[in-house]
Motif scaffolding. Structure first.
Motif, PDB file in Angstrom:
ATOM      1  N   ASP A  79       0.833  -1.205   0.000  1.00 17.20           N
ATOM      2  CA  ASP A  79       0.000   0.000   0.000  1.00 17.20           C
ATOM      3  C   ASP A  79       0.870   1.258   0.000  1.00 17.20           C
ATOM      4  OD1 ASP A  79      -2.178  -1.656   0.128  1.00 17.20           O
ATOM      5  OD2 ASP A  79      -2.593  -1.293   2.248  1.00 17.20           O
ATOM      6  N   ALA A  80       0.314   2.323  -0.559  1.00 21.69           N
ATOM      7  CA  ALA A  80       1.034   3.596  -0.573  1.00 21.69           C
ATOM      8  C   ALA A  80       1.197   4.126   0.851  1.00 21.69           C
ATOM      9  CB  ALA A  80       0.292   4.606  -1.438  1.00 21.69           C
ATOM     10  N   ASP A  81       2.335   4.692   1.124  1.00 22.96           N
ATOM     11  CA  ASP A  81       2.608   5.315   2.426  1.00 22.96           C
ATOM     12  C   ASP A  81       1.754   6.569   2.552  1.00 22.96           C
ATOM     13  OD1 ASP A  81       3.717   6.812   4.559  1.00 22.96           O
ATOM     14  OD2 ASP A  81       5.698   5.951   4.227  1.00 22.96           O
ATOM     15  N   ASN A  82       0.887   6.604   3.592  1.00 23.12           N
ATOM     16  CA  ASN A  82       0.042   7.793   3.788  1.00 23.12           C
ATOM     17  C   ASN A  82       0.469   8.613   5.000  1.00 23.12           C
ATOM     18  OD1 ASN A  82      -0.972   6.340   6.007  1.00 23.12           O
ATOM     19  ND2 ASN A  82      -2.753   5.613   4.876  1.00 23.12           N
ATOM     20  N   GLY A  83       1.569   8.234   5.611  1.00 21.71           N
ATOM     21  CA  GLY A  83       2.128   9.044   6.678  1.00 21.71           C
ATOM     22  C   GLY A  83       1.625   8.760   8.065  1.00 21.71           C
ATOM     23  N   PHE A  84       0.647   7.855   8.221  1.00 22.48           N
ATOM     24  CA  PHE A  84       0.172   7.550   9.573  1.00 22.48           C
ATOM     25  C   PHE A  84      -0.366   6.132   9.706  1.00 22.48           C
ATOM     26  CE2 PHE A  84      -3.625   8.789   7.376  1.00 22.48           C
ATOM     27  CZ  PHE A  84      -4.685   8.170   8.016  1.00 22.48           C
ATOM     28  N   GLU A  85      -1.256   5.695   8.810  1.00 25.71           N
ATOM     29  CA  GLU A  85      -1.848   4.360   8.916  1.00 25.71           C
ATOM     30  C   GLU A  85      -1.010   3.320   8.200  1.00 25.71           C
ATOM     31  OE1 GLU A  85      -4.027   1.041   7.085  1.00 25.71           O
ATOM     32  OE2 GLU A  85      -3.393   2.868   6.044  1.00 25.71           O
ATOM     33  N   THR A  86      -0.357   3.702   7.123  1.00 24.16           N
ATOM     34  CA  THR A  86       0.551   2.853   6.356  1.00 24.16           C
ATOM     35  C   THR A  86       1.894   3.551   6.256  1.00 24.16           C
ATOM     36  OG1 THR A  86      -1.249   1.899   5.027  1.00 24.16           O
ATOM     37  CG2 THR A  86       0.982   1.734   4.132  1.00 24.16           C
ATOM     38  N   LEU A  87       2.954   2.871   6.712  1.00 21.20           N
ATOM     39  CA  LEU A  87       4.285   3.464   6.729  1.00 21.20           C
ATOM     40  C   LEU A  87       5.260   2.547   5.999  1.00 21.20           C
ATOM     41  CD1 LEU A  87       4.348   4.526  10.498  1.00 21.20           C
ATOM     42  CD2 LEU A  87       3.859   6.008   8.532  1.00 21.20           C
ATOM     43  N   ALA A  88       5.887   3.075   4.971  1.00 20.62           N
ATOM     44  CA  ALA A  88       6.869   2.306   4.214  1.00 20.62           C
ATOM     45  C   ALA A  88       8.226   2.359   4.904  1.00 20.62           C
ATOM     46  CB  ALA A  88       6.984   2.855   2.797  1.00 20.62           C
ATOM     47  N   VAL A  89       8.989   1.293   4.721  1.00 17.76           N
ATOM     48  CA  VAL A  89      10.332   1.212   5.296  1.00 17.76           C
ATOM     49  C   VAL A  89      11.343   1.398   4.174  1.00 17.76           C
ATOM     50  CG1 VAL A  89      11.960  -0.228   6.570  1.00 17.76           C
ATOM     51  CG2 VAL A  89       9.515  -0.353   7.079  1.00 17.76           C
ATOM     52  N   SER A  90      12.205   2.358   4.320  1.00 22.11           N
ATOM     53  CA  SER A  90      13.182   2.657   3.281  1.00 22.11           C
ATOM     54  C   SER A  90      14.098   1.469   3.014  1.00 22.11           C
ATOM     55  CB  SER A  90      14.023   3.871   3.695  1.00 22.11           C
ATOM     56  OG  SER A  90      15.002   4.162   2.724  1.00 22.11           O
ATOM     57  N   GLY A  91      14.234   1.130   1.739  1.00 18.71           N
ATOM     58  CA  GLY A  91      15.188   0.108   1.348  1.00 18.71           C
ATOM     59  C   GLY A  91      14.713  -1.320   1.457  1.00 18.71           C
ATOM     60  N   MET A  92      13.435  -1.542   1.805  1.00 21.38           N
ATOM     61  CA  MET A  92      12.945  -2.915   1.893  1.00 21.38           C
ATOM     62  C   MET A  92      11.460  -2.980   1.582  1.00 21.38           C
ATOM     63  SD  MET A  92      12.794  -3.736   5.995  1.00 21.38           S
ATOM     64  CE  MET A  92      12.169  -5.399   5.658  1.00 21.38           C
ATOM     65  N   ASN A  93      10.989  -4.172   1.272  1.00 23.95           N
ATOM     66  CA  ASN A  93       9.574  -4.382   0.994  1.00 23.95           C
ATOM     67  C   ASN A  93       8.786  -4.436   2.301  1.00 23.95           C
ATOM     68  OD1 ASN A  93      10.018  -4.590  -1.799  1.00 23.95           O
ATOM     69  ND2 ASN A  93      10.538  -6.771  -1.599  1.00 23.95           N
ATOM     70  N   GLY A  94       7.466  -4.305   2.180  1.00 22.06           N
ATOM     71  CA  GLY A  94       6.607  -4.399   3.354  1.00 22.06           C
ATOM     72  C   GLY A  94       6.221  -3.040   3.897  1.00 22.06           C
ATOM     73  N   ARG A  95       5.220  -3.060   4.786  1.00 25.56           N
ATOM     74  CA  ARG A  95       4.707  -1.827   5.371  1.00 25.56           C
ATOM     75  C   ARG A  95       4.369  -2.049   6.846  1.00 25.56           C
ATOM     76  NH1 ARG A  95       6.281  -0.615   1.021  1.00 25.56           N
ATOM     77  NH2 ARG A  95       5.187   0.542  -0.636  1.00 25.56           N
ATOM     78  N   TRP A  96       4.546  -0.989   7.634  1.00 28.08           N
ATOM     79  CA  TRP A  96       3.983  -0.957   8.980  1.00 28.08           C
ATOM     80  C   TRP A  96       2.529  -0.496   8.861  1.00 28.08           C
ATOM     81  CZ3 TRP A  96       6.239  -3.099  13.028  1.00 28.08           C
ATOM     82  CH2 TRP A  96       7.639  -3.204  13.069  1.00 28.08           C
ATOM     83  N   LYS A  97       1.607  -1.252   9.461  1.00 27.96           N
ATOM     84  CA  LYS A  97       0.181  -0.929   9.395  1.00 27.96           C
ATOM     85  C   LYS A  97      -0.331  -0.659  10.812  1.00 27.96           C
ATOM     86  CE  LYS A  97      -2.085  -1.432   6.079  1.00 27.96           C
ATOM     87  NZ  LYS A  97      -2.459  -0.511   4.982  1.00 27.96           N
ATOM     88  N   ALA A  98      -1.017   0.475  10.977  1.00 25.67           N
ATOM     89  CA  ALA A  98      -1.562   0.822  12.286  1.00 25.67           C
ATOM     90  C   ALA A  98      -2.739  -0.078  12.638  1.00 25.67           C
ATOM     91  CB  ALA A  98      -2.006   2.283  12.297  1.00 25.67           C
ATOM     92  N   ASN A  99      -2.822  -0.449  13.914  1.00 27.73           N
ATOM     93  CA  ASN A  99      -3.944  -1.246  14.417  1.00 27.73           C
ATOM     94  C   ASN A  99      -4.848  -0.331  15.238  1.00 27.73           C
ATOM     95  OD1 ASN A  99      -2.369  -3.392  13.430  1.00 27.73           O
ATOM     96  ND2 ASN A  99      -1.443  -3.766  15.423  1.00 27.73           N
ATOM     97  N   PHE A 100      -5.916   0.151  14.639  1.00 24.33           N
ATOM     98  CA  PHE A 100      -6.827   1.055  15.340  1.00 24.33           C
ATOM     99  C   PHE A 100      -7.907   0.233  16.044  1.00 24.33           C
ATOM    100  CE2 PHE A 100      -5.495   3.931  11.716  1.00 24.33           C
ATOM    101  CZ  PHE A 100      -4.617   4.671  12.484  1.00 24.33           C
ATOM    102  N   THR A 101      -7.714  -0.014  17.332  1.00 24.78           N
ATOM    103  CA  THR A 101      -8.606  -0.867  18.104  1.00 24.78           C
ATOM    104  C   THR A 101     -10.017  -0.289  18.141  1.00 24.78           C
ATOM    105  OG1 THR A 101      -6.733  -1.528  19.483  1.00 24.78           O
ATOM    106  CG2 THR A 101      -8.945  -1.984  20.342  1.00 24.78           C
ATOM    107  N   ASN A 102     -10.997  -1.125  17.835  1.00 20.84           N
ATOM    108  CA  ASN A 102     -12.410  -0.744  17.851  1.00 20.84           C
ATOM    109  C   ASN A 102     -12.712   0.464  16.962  1.00 20.84           C
ATOM    110  OD1 ASN A 102     -13.033  -2.792  19.783  1.00 20.84           O
ATOM    111  ND2 ASN A 102     -12.342  -1.448  21.424  1.00 20.84           N
TER     112      ASN A 102
END
Length: 223
Positions: free
Chosen positions: A71-94
């Motif tokens: 997914d595209a990096d949107n600066g808060f919910e999806t965060l790309a990691v420089s130099g590698m594949n994959g994304r950090w995804k926020a877990n918004f509880t409830n």
């Protein structure tokens, strides 16, 4: 040892050491520290204590690393990691988001227009969320205007809660040019939107801004 890696060794629970390692929740201070983690493991979970060094502590935000996500990096919910594949995804509880955890600054001077627009664009495709404003004064400056977006756009099927200890403060607006509170997209009819919580709407720095005054009275103080 002896060629056995963490992905092969299992304990009595039946989990591999790698699975145990990635299931342990690590804590870091800010999003910048999250992105500095080298070679995060798939499904690794990290608690980010606050968005940036300027942000308030409101309980933290969990992120999970998805090594397959593009997914595209949107600066808060999806965060790309420089130099590698994959994304950090926020877990918004409830489906609850405290705005401090996604980059808003409630110091009474920082302009939150752009970060609010960023969240708004994401909410268009993410219905039924509760957005909480708490602890401080959130400024929205007319200089932060983004084309085709009003200064405080709201999205259908969203619950905006401005708590009693929070203030929304527009700066420099004038209804002869812009309205402060508008639907997004502009041509949409708002459905199932609530703005409540007993918070404050400070229009003292706005000049001729009837929409801000009316929004403050009818949408916040009276609910």
């Amino acid at each position: 040892a002896n060629g056995w890696t963490a992905s092969l060794v299992k304990d009595a629970s039946g989990l591999t050491q790698q699975e145990i390692n990635t299931s342990t929740i690590q804590s870091v201070e800010t999003v910048a520290d999250l992105l500095a983690i080298k070679n995060p493991a798939h499904k690794q979970v990290v608690n980010v204590k606050r968005f940036s060094s300027q942000s308030q502590y409101v309980g933290g935000q969990l992120y999970t690393f998805d090594a397959t996500n593009t997914d595209a990096d949107n600066g808060f919910e999806t965060l790309a990691v420089s130099g590698m594949n994959g994304r950090w995804k926020a877990n918004f509880t409830n489906n609850i988001i405290n705005v401090h955890n996604v980059g808003y600054i409630a110091d009474g001077t920082t302009d939150n227009s752009n970060v609010h627009h960023r969240l708004t664009l994401w909410l268009v495709n993410s219905p039924n969320y509760t957005i909480i404003f708490s602890n401080g004064i959130f400024v929205f400056n007319s200089n932060g205007y983004v084309e085709n977006l009003e200064f405080f756009p709201v999205v259908s099927h969203t619950n905006y809660q401005i708590l009693e200890n929070a203030t929304i403060k527009p700066v420099g607006f004038n209804d002869s040019f812009f309205s402060f509170v508008q639907p997004y997209p502009r041509t949409s009819v708002l459905r199932n939107v609530k703005i409540s919580g007993g918070g404050n709407f400070d229009t003292s720095a706005t000049g001729k801004m009837l929409s801000g005054y009316l929004a403050g009275r009818s949408l916040i103080r009276l609910q």
